[in-house]
Write an enzyme that holds these catalytic residues in place. Structure first.
Site, PDB file in Angstrom:
ATOM      1  N   GLU A  40       0.868  -1.163   0.000  1.00 35.74           N
ATOM      2  CA  GLU A  40       0.000   0.000   0.000  1.00 35.74           C
ATOM      3  C   GLU A  40       0.911   1.220   0.000  1.00 35.74           C
ATOM      4  O   GLU A  40       1.962   1.222   0.652  1.00 35.74           O
ATOM      5  CB  GLU A  40      -0.935   0.017   1.219  1.00 35.74           C
ATOM      6  CG  GLU A  40      -1.849  -1.196   1.324  1.00 35.74           C
ATOM      7  CD  GLU A  40      -2.737  -1.386   0.102  1.00 35.74           C
ATOM      8  OE1 GLU A  40      -3.067  -0.378  -0.570  1.00 35.74           O
ATOM      9  OE2 GLU A  40      -3.095  -2.544  -0.202  1.00 35.74           O
ATOM     10  N   HIS A 179      -7.785  -4.005   0.300  1.00 36.24           N
ATOM     11  CA  HIS A 179      -6.887  -2.862   0.165  1.00 36.24           C
ATOM     12  C   HIS A 179      -5.960  -2.743   1.359  1.00 36.24           C
ATOM     13  O   HIS A 179      -5.443  -1.656   1.622  1.00 36.24           O
ATOM     14  CB  HIS A 179      -7.665  -1.547  -0.016  1.00 36.24           C
ATOM     15  CG  HIS A 179      -8.215  -1.372  -1.402  1.00 36.24           C
ATOM     16  ND1 HIS A 179      -7.431  -1.201  -2.511  1.00 36.24           N
ATOM     17  CD2 HIS A 179      -9.490  -1.344  -1.849  1.00 36.24           C
ATOM     18  CE1 HIS A 179      -8.190  -1.070  -3.578  1.00 36.24           C
ATOM     19  NE2 HIS A 179      -9.450  -1.164  -3.208  1.00 36.24           N
ATOM     20  N   ASP A 184      -4.439  -8.646   0.934  1.00 37.18           N
ATOM     21  CA  ASP A 184      -4.339  -8.745  -0.520  1.00 37.18           C
ATOM     22  C   ASP A 184      -3.294  -9.768  -0.936  1.00 37.18           C
ATOM     23  O   ASP A 184      -3.458 -10.472  -1.937  1.00 37.18           O
ATOM     24  CB  ASP A 184      -3.996  -7.382  -1.118  1.00 37.18           C
ATOM     25  CG  ASP A 184      -5.162  -6.401  -1.007  1.00 37.18           C
ATOM     26  OD1 ASP A 184      -6.200  -6.790  -0.439  1.00 37.18           O
ATOM     27  OD2 ASP A 184      -5.032  -5.254  -1.474  1.00 37.18           O
TER      28      ASP A 184
END
Length: 613
Positions: A40, A179, A184
């Site tokens: 991220e 997310h 993920d």
């Protein structure tokens, strides 16, 4: 306790040795350790944004060996739209470790494994940028992109797109993407396993086959592999010809067959070449004696036919020259042709910008007139603004005689012929003076102009070296005990051949000269294009090249531009460091590959952030 004697020979039958086949080579997928990683970030650019979270799962043979997950303090505020998308806020990462503390642990976790990511260029790009930021070398590792793999193996009837949020439910993933990096990464593990199960019926069982699958050859290109069937091995030139037998592309290689075959493999990823191969109907191969002849033939064919898919050397006639005219009070002009006996010529230059920079440098050093047309001196002439600034000697006013003006132009003529010292020394001094005064931008402009001028002087002197030699013969070892021979007349390659091992070189050389091309044009001028003459010069200067025979004099006029080589080296070194934030990546990305099972091409790639989930 009893047991076998240590000296006793074991007579149990041993398995017979088996010769493995090519299909048995490679690393079985069951033995490969994968590290599935997801990041991220604060945005979509690895050069301007930073990592906020790393999640990774280490698996082998379908078994999870370990997990890695941590928040990362990016050292900046997280944009609100990113916080809405990922749920990670600036407050959450305020106490998290910085990337320089997290990166070594992640690299150790992924050591020796194949990296897997969904849209791998995004995640791997950020990791490489982080390594560069902390001064750590990026370890070489194979990568697998599950997004590309899914486009290969799945049809649009099965999934509407290949986003992670679509693939995870399709493969019944135990963890759905949220997310967040570790979630993920877990979802990507299940997607990877689902995709690997589809490889069995395709006969793909090794890591090498898996990584090659994402670079599969376009079927249309594969169907044209037969065009290379009649192409021979060895050095030469190849010409791709189109539907009307027109030349589409001209290239050269030391191994014609291997090079032409590469256009029909996954190694050729240039979009222009893919388009060219799609149009090609046949390949014409021209065998050459050695690499110099091949390079020269390539140049001549490109200049003659101007193939649409060749980018360089198509228009040698567009080179520019700076001419010092031959009238009573000469001036500088930019021209396209060298006409012997009509003045002094400097160059050539690839474009007008370079030619103008050289002209500006000369005007900085010499007070030459810059007005056009023929000049008639008159005491009543008011002169020009340049004369008032001392930038022109004002011959129009009669302030300078023809003899005095000729002494000024002689400095430029001497620089072009052999000695650039009197022309360049004032410019070097002015660069230093401007820098000492703190006028760094002005100093940089003058420095770059001077560099263009010096390179043009050096290029002109090297070309004149060949132009003045009626004939010279060069020889290089061919690597097999023989000699590669070249006969050059006024810079033009007129004959080429190879005297194989055991062949009398002198006798073979005499045969070459007998059949050599006769050059035309005035004595003392190049009989070849500038690029061809420079090819000959580079071949002549290679280590191991021998000068066999020379007609006339082969010599560089002293002192030449050798004393200015250090200046050019400094300019080149400064240019590489001038833009430390420059993006040196290729401007285009590879087009999306076709699926293994066929079907319609995939949809356009979404943005970097949106396409991952």
């Amino acid at each position: 306790m009893t047991g076998p004697s240590p000296t006793r020979t074991d007579r149990r039958p041993r398995p017979a040795a088996v010769q493995v086949t090519i299909d048995d080579l490679g690393t079985p997928l069951t033995d490969v350790t994968f590290v599935v990683v997801d990041l991220e970030t604060t945005g979509g650019s690895a050069h301007t944004d930073a990592i906020t979270e790393i999640g990774a799962v280490r698996v082998r043979g379908g078994v999870v060996l370990g997990e890695f997950g941590t928040l990362v303090d990016p050292g900046r505020d997280i944009p609100p739209y990113v916080s809405v998308l990922t749920g990670i806020t600036s407050t959450m990462v305020a106490t998290a470790p910085r990337i320089e503390a997290v990166l070594p642990a992640f690299l150790e976790f992924s050591r020796g494994a194949v990296l897997v990511a969904h849209n791998a260029p995004f995640d791997i790009g950020f990791l490489k940028a982080a390594c560069a930021q902390v001064g750590t070398a990026w370890p070489p590792a194979a990568t697998v992109d599950t997004a590309v793999l899914a486009r290969r193996l799945l049809t649009r009837d099965e999934v509407p797109n290949c986003k992670l949020g679509t693939l995870a439910p399709f493969f019944s993933a135990g963890t759905l993407p949220t997310h967040r990096a570790l979630d993920d990464a877990k979802a990507t593990v299940d997607v990877l396993h689902g995709l690997l199960e589809r490889l069995g019926p395709l006969g793909i069982t090794s890591l090498e086959e898996l990584t090659g699958l994402t670079r599969q050859v376009d079927p249309q290109r594969r169907r044209k592999r037969h065009l290379a069937d009649d192409v021979p091995h060895g050095p030469g030139v190849y010409v791709f010809r189109g539907p009307g037998d027109e030349p589409l592309y001209v290239g050269t290689s030391t191994d014609l067959r291997a090079r032409v075959r590469s256009y029909f493999t996954a190694g050729e990823q240039r979009s222009r070449m893919t388009e060219m191969v799609g149009l090609a109907q046949r390949v014409e191969a021209l065998r050459c004696a050695h690499d110099l002849e091949a390079a020269v033939r390539e140049l001549r064919l490109i200049a003659q036919h101007k193939p649409r898919y060749n980018r360089r050397s198509r228009f040698p006639e567009r080179l520019l020259w700076v001419r010092l005219t031959d009238d009573a009070f000469p001036r500088l002009s930019v021209v396209r042709r060298v006409r012997p006996g009509t003045g002094t010529f400097l160059g050539p230059f690839a474009d007008r910008r370079a030619a103008d920079a050289a002209v500006a440098a000369v005007h900085e050093a010499l007070p030459l007139r810059q007005c056009g047309g023929r000049l008639t001196p008159s005491p009543t002439h008011p002169g020009c603004a340049l004369a008032g600034m001392g930038r022109c000697s004002a011959p129009c006013t009669g302030a300078q005689s023809r003899e005095e003006y000729a002494a000024t132009t002689a400095v430029l003529s001497a620089a072009v012929a052999a000695d650039p010292g009197r022309l360049c020394a004032p410019l070097l001094g002015r660069v230093d003076r401007l820098a000492h005064e703190g006028r760094f931008e002005d100093a940089a402009v003058l420095r770059d102009r001077l560099a263009v001028l010096v390179r043009a002087l050096r290029r002109r002197q090297r070309l004149a070296l060949l132009a003045e030699v009626p004939e010279l013969t060069l020889a290089r070892p061919d690597g097999s005990g023989g000699w590669a021979l070249s006969v050059v007349r006024r810079g033009r390659l007129v004959a080429a051949g190879v005297a194989t091992r055991g062949t009398p070189v002198r006798g073979y050389l005499q045969q070459l000269k007998t059949t050599a091309e006769t050059v035309l044009g005035p004595e003392g001028e190049l009989a070849a294009s500038v690029e061809e003459a420079e090819l000959v010069l580079r071949w002549m200067e290679k280590p191991g090249t021998r000068l066999v025979e020379v007609t006339g004099t082969l010599a560089c006029r002293a002192p030449g531009t050798g004393a200015l080589r250090g200046f050019l080296d400094l300019v080149d070194a400064g240019r590489t460091a001038r833009d430390p934030f420059g993006d040196d990546r290729a401007g285009r990305t590879r087009s999306r590959p076709e699926r293994v099972t066929g079907g319609a091409p995939g949809r356009a790639r979404r943005s970097a952030l949106a396409s991952r989930v």
